[in-house]
Design an enzyme around this catalytic site. Structure first.
Site, mmCIF file in Angstrom:
data_model
loop_
_atom_site.group_PDB
_atom_site.id
_atom_site.type_symbol
_atom_site.label_atom_id
_atom_site.label_comp_id
_atom_site.label_asym_id
_atom_site.label_seq_id
_atom_site.Cartn_x
_atom_site.Cartn_y
_atom_site.Cartn_z
ATOM 1 N N SER A 71 -6.866 6.517 -1.515
ATOM 2 C CA SER A 71 -5.500 6.124 -1.199
ATOM 3 C C SER A 71 -5.470 4.654 -0.818
ATOM 4 C CB SER A 71 -4.965 6.983 -0.048
ATOM 5 O OG SER A 71 -3.588 6.744 0.144
ATOM 6 N N ASP A 72 -4.372 4.004 -1.105
ATOM 7 C CA ASP A 72 -4.186 2.614 -0.721
ATOM 8 C C ASP A 72 -2.703 2.387 -0.492
ATOM 9 O OD1 ASP A 72 -5.744 -0.029 -0.523
ATOM 10 O OD2 ASP A 72 -3.962 -0.584 -1.662
ATOM 11 N N GLN A 73 -2.389 1.383 0.317
ATOM 12 C CA GLN A 73 -0.997 1.143 0.672
ATOM 13 C C GLN A 73 -0.715 -0.350 0.753
ATOM 14 O OE1 GLN A 73 0.531 1.721 4.818
ATOM 15 N NE2 GLN A 73 1.667 3.389 3.858
ATOM 16 N N GLY A 108 -0.382 4.535 -2.779
ATOM 17 C CA GLY A 108 -1.006 5.101 -3.965
ATOM 18 C C GLY A 108 -1.956 6.203 -3.546
#
Length: 195
Positions: A71-73, A108
């Site tokens: 995950s990424d933000q 994401g």
């Protein structure tokens, strides 16, 4: 819970770990070695999808037959992508800039099956509207919470909620960094029964 395969969270974030623990599934964690530099001309949307998948795929060598979550933000205000401030002065500047503004957080998520090599990715948006913040409020908040490793310079799961006028989105967990609603759908489809 029925769970046949190893589930791995490709993150060292204590916030993502706490979110995944809410699902009461057993999982392992790994620290993905991924360069998070934004590529020239890369949209925020493409950035979070690319990094989410890269983080998930980074665990494939260690876990050759697992379900790996990446995950990424990023936070977007107008046309500007906001990163983690890293220190007090930059956090002050960031919150001054966000005062009274609507900010979109793009998170994401990727579920990578390292056995088959198949990756599922998605972007879950969540927006917040900040209150008009005084310099005193910003300073008091930052001294209390010190959110220097958080995009947008706040922790919504704690005192940071006091900075908001409104929240807009389908999954509040996405704001913290791991969209659980999407993840549960994928886990159930992959044979990890939640609940």
């Amino acid at each position: 819970m029925s769970q046949g395969r190893t589930l791995v969270l490709a993150s060292t974030s204590p916030f993502r770990r706490a979110l995944l623990e809410k699902l009461q599934v057993s999982f392992e964690t790994l620290s993905p070695d991924v360069d998070e530099t934004r590529q020239e001309g890369e949209s925020p949307q493409k950035l979070v999808v690319r990094l989410s998948e890269a983080k998930a795929r980074a665990g494939a060598q260690t876990y050759p037959d697992a379900l790996i979550i990446g995950s990424d933000q990023v936070a977007v205000c107008g046309d500007e992508v906001l990163g983690k401030p890293g220190n007090h002065d930059k956090a002050c500047q960031q919150l001054e800039q966000l005062s009274g503004q609507r900010v979109e957080f793009l998170t994401g998520i990727c579920l990578f099956d390292s056995g088959s090599g198949k990756a599922r990715t998605n972007i879950i948006p969540f927006a917040v509207t900040f209150r008009e913040l005084s310099a005193t409020q910003i300073e008091r908040y930052l001294r209390t919470e010190q959110p220097y490793n958080c995009a947008g310079s706040f922790k919504s799961e704690a005192l940071g909620i006091s900075l908001f006028e409104a929240m807009h989105g389908d999954d509040p967990n996405a704001l913290i960094g791991l969209p659980l609603i999407q993840l549960v759908t994928w886990l159930n489809e992959a044979g990890v029964n939640v609940p």
